[in-house]
Design a protein around this motif. Structure first.
Motif, short mmCIF file in Angstrom:
data_model
loop_
_atom_site.label_atom_id
_atom_site.label_comp_id
_atom_site.label_asym_id
_atom_site.label_seq_id
_atom_site.Cartn_x
_atom_site.Cartn_y
_atom_site.Cartn_z
N LEU A 64 -5.23 -11.19 7.87
CA LEU A 64 -5.38 -9.86 8.03
C LEU A 64 -6.75 -9.35 7.66
O LEU A 64 -7.52 -9.73 6.68
N HIS A 65 -7.43 -9.09 8.80
CA HIS A 65 -9.00 -8.82 8.75
C HIS A 65 -9.19 -7.34 8.23
O HIS A 65 -8.40 -6.34 8.46
N THR A 66 -10.32 -7.09 7.60
CA THR A 66 -10.76 -5.82 7.24
C THR A 66 -10.86 -4.81 8.27
O THR A 66 -10.87 -3.56 8.13
N ASP A 67 -11.30 -5.20 9.66
CA ASP A 67 -11.14 -4.43 10.56
C ASP A 67 -10.05 -3.84 11.12
O ASP A 67 -9.99 -3.24 12.23
N GLY A 68 -8.73 -4.22 10.74
CA GLY A 68 -7.56 -3.83 10.99
C GLY A 68 -6.95 -4.64 12.02
O GLY A 68 -5.77 -4.42 12.50
N VAL A 78 29.02 23.94 -11.18
CA VAL A 78 27.65 23.33 -11.40
C VAL A 78 27.39 22.17 -10.51
O VAL A 78 28.41 21.45 -10.43
N ALA A 79 26.36 22.31 -9.97
CA ALA A 79 25.73 20.95 -9.12
C ALA A 79 25.46 19.95 -9.90
O ALA A 79 24.72 19.96 -10.96
N PRO A 80 25.55 18.57 -9.44
CA PRO A 80 25.39 17.69 -10.24
C PRO A 80 23.80 17.42 -10.38
O PRO A 80 22.96 17.70 -9.35
N ALA A 81 23.33 16.81 -11.45
CA ALA A 81 21.71 16.59 -11.65
C ALA A 81 21.23 15.77 -10.27
O ALA A 81 21.90 14.76 -10.17
N VAL A 82 20.38 16.11 -9.80
CA VAL A 82 19.66 15.38 -8.78
C VAL A 82 18.45 14.74 -9.34
O VAL A 82 17.73 15.36 -9.96
N ALA A 83 18.20 13.57 -9.24
CA ALA A 83 17.02 12.78 -9.92
C ALA A 83 15.63 13.10 -9.14
O ALA A 83 15.82 13.15 -7.85
N PRO A 84 14.64 13.32 -9.70
CA PRO A 84 13.63 13.79 -9.15
C PRO A 84 13.17 12.60 -8.07
O PRO A 84 13.08 11.46 -8.28
N ALA A 85 12.38 13.06 -6.84
CA ALA A 85 12.05 12.01 -6.11
C ALA A 85 10.98 11.15 -6.65
O ALA A 85 10.23 11.73 -7.31
N PRO A 86 10.91 9.87 -6.32
CA PRO A 86 9.73 9.01 -7.06
C PRO A 86 8.40 9.63 -6.55
O PRO A 86 8.30 10.19 -5.34
N VAL A 87 7.36 9.32 -7.45
CA VAL A 87 6.16 9.87 -6.90
C VAL A 87 5.42 8.71 -6.49
O VAL A 87 5.48 7.52 -6.68
N ALA A 88 4.97 8.99 -5.17
CA ALA A 88 4.44 7.90 -4.22
C ALA A 88 3.24 7.76 -4.86
O ALA A 88 2.42 8.24 -5.42
N GLY A 89 3.05 6.40 -4.87
CA GLY A 89 1.96 5.62 -5.37
C GLY A 89 0.51 5.84 -4.52
O GLY A 89 0.53 6.45 -3.34
N PRO A 90 -0.39 5.25 -4.91
CA PRO A 90 -1.75 5.51 -3.82
C PRO A 90 -1.38 4.65 -2.60
O PRO A 90 -0.82 3.55 -2.71
N ALA A 91 -2.07 5.20 -1.65
CA ALA A 91 -1.89 4.38 -0.35
C ALA A 91 -2.69 3.13 -0.49
O ALA A 91 -3.71 2.89 -1.43
N LEU A 92 -2.25 2.15 0.40
CA LEU A 92 -2.78 0.81 0.20
C LEU A 92 -4.32 0.84 0.79
O LEU A 92 -4.22 1.45 1.92
N ASP A 93 -5.21 0.03 -0.01
CA ASP A 93 -6.54 0.29 0.49
C ASP A 93 -6.41 -1.18 1.43
O ASP A 93 -6.78 -2.24 1.00
N THR A 94 -6.71 -0.94 2.74
CA THR A 94 -6.52 -1.92 3.88
C THR A 94 -7.68 -2.84 3.88
O THR A 94 -7.49 -4.25 3.74
N LYS A 95 -8.65 -2.35 3.61
CA LYS A 95 -10.05 -3.34 3.48
C LYS A 95 -9.80 -4.40 2.09
O LYS A 95 -10.23 -5.29 2.18
N ALA A 96 -9.21 -3.82 0.94
CA ALA A 96 -9.38 -4.49 -0.22
C ALA A 96 -8.01 -5.51 -0.12
O ALA A 96 -8.05 -6.44 -0.78
N PHE A 97 -6.83 -5.14 0.70
CA PHE A 97 -5.69 -5.85 1.10
C PHE A 97 -5.76 -7.08 1.90
O PHE A 97 -5.18 -8.00 1.77
N ALA A 98 -6.90 -6.75 3.00
CA ALA A 98 -7.13 -7.80 3.95
C ALA A 98 -7.23 -9.32 3.22
O ALA A 98 -7.86 -9.28 2.08
N GLY A 99 -6.94 -10.37 3.92
CA GLY A 99 -7.04 -11.36 3.55
C GLY A 99 -6.03 -12.47 4.25
O GLY A 99 -5.33 -12.23 5.04
N ASN A 100 -5.93 -13.83 3.84
CA ASN A 100 -5.19 -14.82 4.42
C ASN A 100 -3.59 -15.25 3.54
O ASN A 100 -3.91 -15.04 2.27
N PHE A 101 -2.49 -14.85 4.21
CA PHE A 101 -1.53 -15.12 3.52
C PHE A 101 -0.70 -16.34 4.21
O PHE A 101 -0.91 -16.58 5.59
#
Length: 169
Positions: A87-91, A46-69
């Motif tokens: 980080l500007h909204t135009d990329g 019997v093969a060892p149990a393999v944990a399922p791959a993590p479910v990928a979250g939604p991709a980053l909304d670059t326009k909403a993430f843009a800002g100054n850090f």
């Protein structure tokens, strides 16, 4: 003699592989005769149990993430590097770095930025090809942490990050 061993090994492999086949729901046209036929079974490891791959979250909304850090990042030969990343909204981005206790002019780097790894990190791609790309882990909407060029946390051992500046009124 070797041919017999090879044939036996192939047969055992086929039986083991057939035993690993997932069971499906019985189809309605299968009669009782098919169910009563004996099937040879060979115990398989019997093969060892393999944990399922993590479910990928939604991709980053670059326009909403843009800002100054901004924040102070570690420096090998000075108290720290005062860093501001826009980080500007135009990329596009602008990175300004001032080495503490040095009389040199602040360094400025411009280029484009993109989200990678389903939004878990961002890449700064400078316009100047003499500069290397820079990677930052996205800890939250309000905090990013510099990574090494291989995408792993920086080896400085000092946890340092840039935090989102409060929006200006």
């Amino acid at each position: 003699m070797n041919r017999k061993h090879l044939t036996a090994a192939c047969l055992v492999s086929l039986v083991v592989l057939a035993g690993c086949k997932r069971e499906t729901a019985a189809s309605p046209d299968v009669g009782p005769a098919a169910e009563s036929q004996p099937v040879a079974t060979i115990p398989a490891e019997v093969a060892p149990a393999v944990a399922p791959a993590p479910v990928a979250g939604p991709a980053l909304d670059t326009k909403a993430f843009a800002g100054n850090f901004s924040g102070t990042l570690p420096c090998a030969d000075c108290p720290g590097i005062d860093t501001t990343l826009e980080l500007h909204t135009d990329g596009t981005f602008m990175l300004m770095e001032t080495y503490q206790e040095r009389k040199a002019e602040p360094g400025m780097l411009e280029g484009t930025w993109t989200a990678e790894e389903d939004g878990s990190r961002i890449r700064l791609d400078p316009n100047s090809k003499s500069e290397q790309d820079r990677l930052f882990a996205v800890n939250s909407h309000d905090q990013i942490t510099p990574l090494g060029s291989d995408g792993t946390p920086a080896a400085s051992g000092v946890a340092a990050s840039l935090k989102r500046d409060a929006p200006k009124p």
